[in-house]
Design a protein around this motif. Structure first.
Motif, PDB file in Angstrom:
ATOM      1  N   MET A   1       0.841  -1.206   0.000  1.00 37.18           N
ATOM      2  CA  MET A   1       0.000   0.000   0.000  1.00 37.18           C
ATOM      3  C   MET A   1       0.873   1.253   0.000  1.00 37.18           C
ATOM      4  SD  MET A   1      -3.387  -0.402   0.195  1.00 37.18           S
ATOM      5  CE  MET A   1      -4.403   0.458   1.389  1.00 37.18           C
ATOM      6  N   ALA A   2       0.523   2.135  -0.826  1.00 35.92           N
ATOM      7  CA  ALA A   2       1.235   3.402  -0.836  1.00 35.92           C
ATOM      8  C   ALA A   2       0.223   4.499  -1.139  1.00 35.92           C
ATOM      9  CB  ALA A   2       2.341   3.395  -1.879  1.00 35.92           C
ATOM     10  N   ARG A   3       0.639   5.698  -0.854  1.00 39.69           N
ATOM     11  CA  ARG A   3      -0.273   6.823  -1.012  1.00 39.69           C
ATOM     12  C   ARG A   3       0.124   7.640  -2.239  1.00 39.69           C
ATOM     13  NH1 ARG A   3      -3.811   9.318   2.602  1.00 39.69           N
ATOM     14  NH2 ARG A   3      -3.207   7.902   4.245  1.00 39.69           N
ATOM     15  N   CYS A   4      -0.847   7.958  -3.072  1.00 41.49           N
ATOM     16  CA  CYS A   4      -0.593   8.777  -4.247  1.00 41.49           C
ATOM     17  C   CYS A   4      -0.131  10.169  -3.814  1.00 41.49           C
ATOM     18  CB  CYS A   4      -1.875   8.879  -5.075  1.00 41.49           C
ATOM     19  SG  CYS A   4      -1.735  10.009  -6.471  1.00 41.49           S
ATOM     20  N   SER A   5       0.945  10.648  -4.424  1.00 43.03           N
ATOM     21  CA  SER A   5       1.482  11.939  -3.997  1.00 43.03           C
ATOM     22  C   SER A   5       0.694  13.114  -4.582  1.00 43.03           C
ATOM     23  CB  SER A   5       2.963  12.053  -4.356  1.00 43.03           C
ATOM     24  OG  SER A   5       3.146  11.907  -5.732  1.00 43.03           O
ATOM     25  N   VAL A   6      -0.260  12.842  -5.465  1.00 41.73           N
ATOM     26  CA  VAL A   6      -1.083  13.928  -6.025  1.00 41.73           C
ATOM     27  C   VAL A   6      -2.405  14.048  -5.278  1.00 41.73           C
ATOM     28  CG1 VAL A   6      -2.308  14.774  -8.068  1.00 41.73           C
ATOM     29  CG2 VAL A   6      -0.022  13.779  -8.294  1.00 41.73           C
ATOM     30  N   CYS A   7      -3.175  12.949  -5.231  1.00 38.43           N
ATOM     31  CA  CYS A   7      -4.516  13.038  -4.655  1.00 38.43           C
ATOM     32  C   CYS A   7      -4.609  12.430  -3.260  1.00 38.43           C
ATOM     33  CB  CYS A   7      -5.535  12.392  -5.587  1.00 38.43           C
ATOM     34  SG  CYS A   7      -5.334  10.599  -5.737  1.00 38.43           S
ATOM     35  N   GLY A   8      -3.522  11.769  -2.804  1.00 35.07           N
ATOM     36  CA  GLY A   8      -3.531  11.225  -1.448  1.00 35.07           C
ATOM     37  C   GLY A   8      -4.285   9.920  -1.306  1.00 35.07           C
ATOM     38  N   ASN A   9      -4.707   9.343  -2.409  1.00 31.02           N
ATOM     39  CA  ASN A   9      -5.437   8.083  -2.368  1.00 31.02           C
ATOM     40  C   ASN A   9      -4.529   6.938  -1.913  1.00 31.02           C
ATOM     41  OD1 ASN A   9      -7.540   6.245  -2.828  1.00 31.02           O
ATOM     42  ND2 ASN A   9      -6.999   5.975  -4.973  1.00 31.02           N
ATOM     43  N   ASN A  10      -5.011   6.138  -0.968  1.00 32.80           N
ATOM     44  CA  ASN A  10      -4.304   4.937  -0.546  1.00 32.80           C
ATOM     45  C   ASN A  10      -4.774   3.780  -1.400  1.00 32.80           C
ATOM     46  OD1 ASN A  10      -2.270   4.491   1.318  1.00 32.80           O
ATOM     47  ND2 ASN A  10      -3.568   5.120   3.018  1.00 32.80           N
ATOM     48  N   TYR A  11      -3.849   3.144  -2.107  1.00 33.81           N
ATOM     49  CA  TYR A  11      -4.252   2.191  -3.118  1.00 33.81           C
ATOM     50  C   TYR A  11      -3.208   1.101  -3.185  1.00 33.81           C
ATOM     51  CZ  TYR A  11      -5.852   0.811  -7.854  1.00 33.81           C
ATOM     52  OH  TYR A  11      -6.320   0.137  -8.951  1.00 33.81           O
ATOM     53  N   ASP A  12      -3.649  -0.136  -3.433  1.00 34.68           N
ATOM     54  CA  ASP A  12      -2.675  -1.237  -3.419  1.00 34.68           C
ATOM     55  C   ASP A  12      -1.958  -1.430  -4.745  1.00 34.68           C
ATOM     56  OD1 ASP A  12      -4.756  -2.283  -4.855  1.00 34.68           O
ATOM     57  OD2 ASP A  12      -4.961  -4.116  -3.698  1.00 34.68           O
ATOM     58  N   LYS A  13      -2.326  -0.666  -5.751  1.00 40.15           N
ATOM     59  CA  LYS A  13      -1.638  -0.818  -7.039  1.00 40.15           C
ATOM     60  C   LYS A  13      -0.968   0.477  -7.482  1.00 40.15           C
ATOM     61  CE  LYS A  13      -4.549  -4.623  -8.590  1.00 40.15           C
ATOM     62  NZ  LYS A  13      -5.337  -4.648  -7.336  1.00 40.15           N
ATOM     63  N   PHE A  15       2.125   2.934  -8.361  1.00 40.41           N
ATOM     64  CA  PHE A  15       3.395   2.741  -9.050  1.00 40.41           C
ATOM     65  C   PHE A  15       4.241   3.991  -8.843  1.00 40.41           C
ATOM     66  CE2 PHE A  15       2.425   5.548 -12.651  1.00 40.41           C
ATOM     67  CZ  PHE A  15       1.039   5.587 -12.599  1.00 40.41           C
ATOM     68  N   THR A  16       5.526   3.858  -9.079  1.00 34.80           N
ATOM     69  CA  THR A  16       6.405   5.003  -8.880  1.00 34.80           C
ATOM     70  C   THR A  16       7.050   5.406 -10.198  1.00 34.80           C
ATOM     71  OG1 THR A  16       8.247   3.579  -8.286  1.00 34.80           O
ATOM     72  CG2 THR A  16       6.916   4.423  -6.468  1.00 34.80           C
ATOM     73  N   VAL A  17       7.296   6.671 -10.309  1.00 29.98           N
ATOM     74  CA  VAL A  17       7.994   7.211 -11.471  1.00 29.98           C
ATOM     75  C   VAL A  17       9.178   8.014 -10.947  1.00 29.98           C
ATOM     76  CG1 VAL A  17       7.849   8.763 -13.458  1.00 29.98           C
ATOM     77  CG2 VAL A  17       5.875   7.351 -12.840  1.00 29.98           C
ATOM     78  N   THR A  18      10.346   7.719 -11.471  1.00 33.01           N
ATOM     79  CA  THR A  18      11.529   8.477 -11.074  1.00 33.01           C
ATOM     80  C   THR A  18      11.891   9.436 -12.199  1.00 33.01           C
ATOM     81  OG1 THR A  18      12.317   6.617  -9.776  1.00 33.01           O
ATOM     82  CG2 THR A  18      13.904   8.330 -10.277  1.00 33.01           C
ATOM     83  N   MET A  19      11.959  10.685 -11.831  1.00 30.23           N
ATOM     84  CA  MET A  19      12.205  11.718 -12.829  1.00 30.23           C
ATOM     85  C   MET A  19      13.166  12.728 -12.216  1.00 30.23           C
ATOM     86  SD  MET A  19       9.097  13.496 -14.894  1.00 30.23           S
ATOM     87  CE  MET A  19       9.230  13.785 -16.638  1.00 30.23           C
ATOM     88  N   GLY A  20      14.271  12.962 -12.890  1.00 29.84           N
ATOM     89  CA  GLY A  20      15.233  13.936 -12.387  1.00 29.84           C
ATOM     90  C   GLY A  20      15.736  13.604 -10.994  1.00 29.84           C
ATOM     91  N   GLY A  21      15.831  12.299 -10.682  1.00 30.22           N
ATOM     92  CA  GLY A  21      16.365  11.877  -9.397  1.00 30.22           C
ATOM     93  C   GLY A  21      15.344  11.821  -8.281  1.00 30.22           C
TER      94      GLY A  21
END
Ligand SMILES: [Zn+2]
Ligand SMILES: [Zn+2]
Length: 77
Positions: A1-13, A15-21
């Protein structure tokens, strides 16, 4: 489980995006686009396809770039 950094939704699917470190966590592509997609400097739309770039400025298409006076660009496919 992780929390979306935009809308704060806690969701089990999430994903992460790495951009500019920096790594960002999202629950949807919509949120990822919201946070990371460059904005066309002419029409201000989010660039989610292959945009064009000139001197660090992004455009959604060659048409917008040419309206801003940028010459010599072609759509990258
Ligand atoms: Zn989200
Ligand atoms: Zn545009």
């Amino acid at each position: 489980m992780a929390r979306c950094s935009v809308c704060g939704n806690n969701y089990d699917k999430t994903f992460t995006v790495t951009m500019g470190g920096a790594t960002h966590t999202f629950d949807s592509f919509e949120c990822a686009i919201q946070a990371l997609a460059p904005v066309c400097s002419h029409c201000r739309c989010k660039i989610v396809g292959h945009g064009v770039e000139k001197d660090g400025t992004f455009y959604c298409c060659v048409h917008c770039a040419s309206l801003q006076g940028v010459k010599g660009l072609e759509d990258r496919v």
